[in-house]
Design an enzyme around this catalytic site. Structure first.
Site, PDB file in Angstrom:
ATOM      1  N   LYS A  44       0.867  -1.180   0.000  1.00  0.00           N
ATOM      2  CA  LYS A  44       0.000   0.000   0.000  1.00  0.00           C
ATOM      3  C   LYS A  44       0.898   1.222   0.000  1.00  0.00           C
ATOM      4  CE  LYS A  44      -4.059   2.005   2.190  1.00  0.00           C
ATOM      5  NZ  LYS A  44      -3.626   3.393   1.956  1.00  0.00           N
ATOM      6  N   ARG A  61     -16.127   1.975  -4.965  1.00  0.00           N
ATOM      7  CA  ARG A  61     -15.513   1.233  -3.869  1.00  0.00           C
ATOM      8  C   ARG A  61     -15.964  -0.226  -3.959  1.00  0.00           C
ATOM      9  NH1 ARG A  61     -12.807   3.167   0.306  1.00  0.00           N
ATOM     10  NH2 ARG A  61     -13.576   5.283  -0.103  1.00  0.00           N
TER      11      ARG A  61
END
Length: 508
Positions: free
Chosen positions: A28, A173
């Site tokens: 990430k 999302r």
């Protein structure tokens, strides 16, 4: 403005009830999310980033999704560079930034197919390209995921991203993309209430104070009832946060609960014996911008300060599997590079002390390389000298790949045929640079069952390589001759037409 930039794929938060086995892992990133529409970079809100032309010159004219990044722990530095107005942009700052690409929204197909497309179309070996495809690796289970998460956190990273195999790119999302992060939870003292800007008469955030006196706001995590009747001033709350900013304030704080079992004096007394994470002074990276390392499963090259060419240093190696044994660290040569390199004729001690003289052509090391680095198909015979290729693949000498019998190993002719592409890419073999030798693999299997296949023709490997080279040369030559023939034919046809149109003079 760019409306497509506001419709990028966003991640949900991972929970342990989701088995990560078989999902694709990547680091990430703590950079700035940037959508490339084929011409310019845009933020998630659709705002234009004023990026120098050289930074985007080598990118394809199709949509890409990624982050502009300059190193772990340098998020605020990266933001300060990327979000400058056009008249305040410093082009030299972008020479040490990298556009890390993790998807191609408009290519369609499964996630694995889009990754393969990125590998084939992002020229990562090109010195003019300031982009790199984010490396991925298939997760083998929960224990491995937690180990990688711990390693990334220790190195100053933000966490792990999980991507569902075979997933499509969704403009919302989605549960096919999950973020795995480590949060800290601590106590804070409520000193005030801030009104909500959108909910009239309700609380928008709690003004809080840490044991070290730092003040911050907690707005996330409050329910509607808690916004109507917020925790009283003077109460103690528990909140969670991801990390500290350079100023020592918690990033992404989220309200968890009110601590009726504790007083603020209890918290202050406990902080004297065991310091909370929020009170520990954060080590702020150097204000001088410099690329410090690569990311998990990826090689992000540095650049030479003088020539601006890509180079791979010890800090740029793939941050892969956790190390089980300690090895002596290599000392980095901090001397400047002499402009004449290996051809320099100067031999005085002062010059040699202040300048290094590397050879002009990088050479493949003959030392044993890490077992985690895949072996290049052509081994020591590989002709590629790109620093990215050398950092991604190992090139053992011929003696290590030869049979113990001393004979040329047999080559399975069926492996020279184009196989169907696998359903998903391998771990790190082809994630960083497209290998020109892909598809040519040799049969090293000495199993007795292979001898039972009577249809397999075996010859020395050298013969097959020579044969393949001759076929390639003849193919190129035939294509060249065919092109010359077509041009000659068109030229003759044009000349004949011109002669017919010319009037011949009469003769007596």
């Amino acid at each position: 403005m760019c409306s497509e930039a506001s419709k990028v794929l966003l991640a949900e938060t991972w929970s342990e009830d989701v088995d990560p086995t078989g999902w694709w892992m990547s680091e990430k990133l703590d950079g700035v999310r940037a959508y490339w529409n084929g011409k310019n970079f845009y933020s998630r809100q659709g705002n234009l980033f004023h990026v120098p032309d050289f930074f985007k010159a080598a990118l394809p004219k199709v949509a890409l999704d990624g982050e502009i990044w300059c190193g772990r722990g340098l998020f605020q530095k990266c933001v300060s560079i990327v979000k400058k107005q056009a008249n305040k942009v410093v082009p030299d700052d972008y020479k040490l930034l990298t556009y890390l690409i993790f998807d191609a929204p408009t290519q369609g197909g499964k996630y694995e197919d889009r990754v393969k497309w990125l590998q084939a179309n992002i020229p990562q070996d090109d010195d003019k390209c300031f982009a790199t495809v984010v490396g991925i690796k298939k997760c083998e289970g929960l224990a491995q995921l937690k180990q990688y998460l711990a390693d990334v956190n220790k190195a100053g990273g933000e966490g792990i991203m999980l991507r569902k195999p075979g997933s499509l790119y969704e403009h919302k999302r989605s549960t096919t993309l999950l973020k795995v992060k480590t949060f800290y939870d601590e106590e804070a003292y409520v000193i005030g209430h801030k009104p909500s800007k959108s909910l009239i008469g309700m609380t928008g955030a709690l003004e809080c104070e840490l044991p070290n006196g730092k003040r911050f706001d907690v707005g996330s995590g409050l329910t509607m009832d808690q916004r109507r009747k917020p925790p009283k001033i003077g109460s103690v709350i528990t909140f969670k946060f991801q990390e500290l900013s350079n100023n020592g304030h918690p990033r992404f704080p989220t309200f968890l609960r009110v601590r009726t079992d504790l007083t603020w004096n209890d918290v202050l007394e406990a902080a004297k014996t065991k310091k909370p994470v929020s009170t520990i002074q954060k080590i702020v990276p150097s204000a001088k911008l410099s690329k410090q390392h690569s990311i998990l499963f990826s090689v992000v090259p540095s650049r030479d300060a003088t020539t601006n060419k890509k180079i791979v240093t010890s800090d740029d190696e793939d941050d892969d599997a956790p190390s089980t044994t300690s090895s002596p660290s290599k000392t980095t040569d901090t001397r400047k590079i002499c402009q004449y390199g290996a051809k320099c004729y100067r031999t005085n001690a002062d010059h040699l002390k202040n300048f290094q003289h590397p050879s002009s052509t990088p050479t493949k090391t003959t030392q044993p390389e890490s077992t985690t680095k895949p072996v290049c198909t052509f081994g020591a015979k590989c002709f590629r000298t790109s620093s990215v290729h050398l950092a991604t693949y190992s090139h053992p000498p011929k003696s290590e790949t030869k049979d113990t019998t001393g004979e040329d190993e047999a080559l399975d002719t069926r492996e020279l045929m184009e196989n169907e592409e696998p359903a998903s890419p391998t771990t790190t073999d082809n994630l960083l640079a497209k290998d020109k030798n892909k598809g040519l693999t040799f049969d090293d299997d000495d199993d007795e069952e292979s001898n039972q296949d009577q249809e397999m023709v075996t010859r020395p490997k050298k013969d097959w390589i020579n044969l393949e080279n001759k076929v390639n040369e003849q193919t190129k030559r035939l294509a060249h001759l065919e092109e010359i023939f077509k041009k000659t034919k068109r030229s003759n046809s044009t000349n004949d037409d011109n002669q017919d149109n010319v009037k011949r003079p009469k003769t007596d």
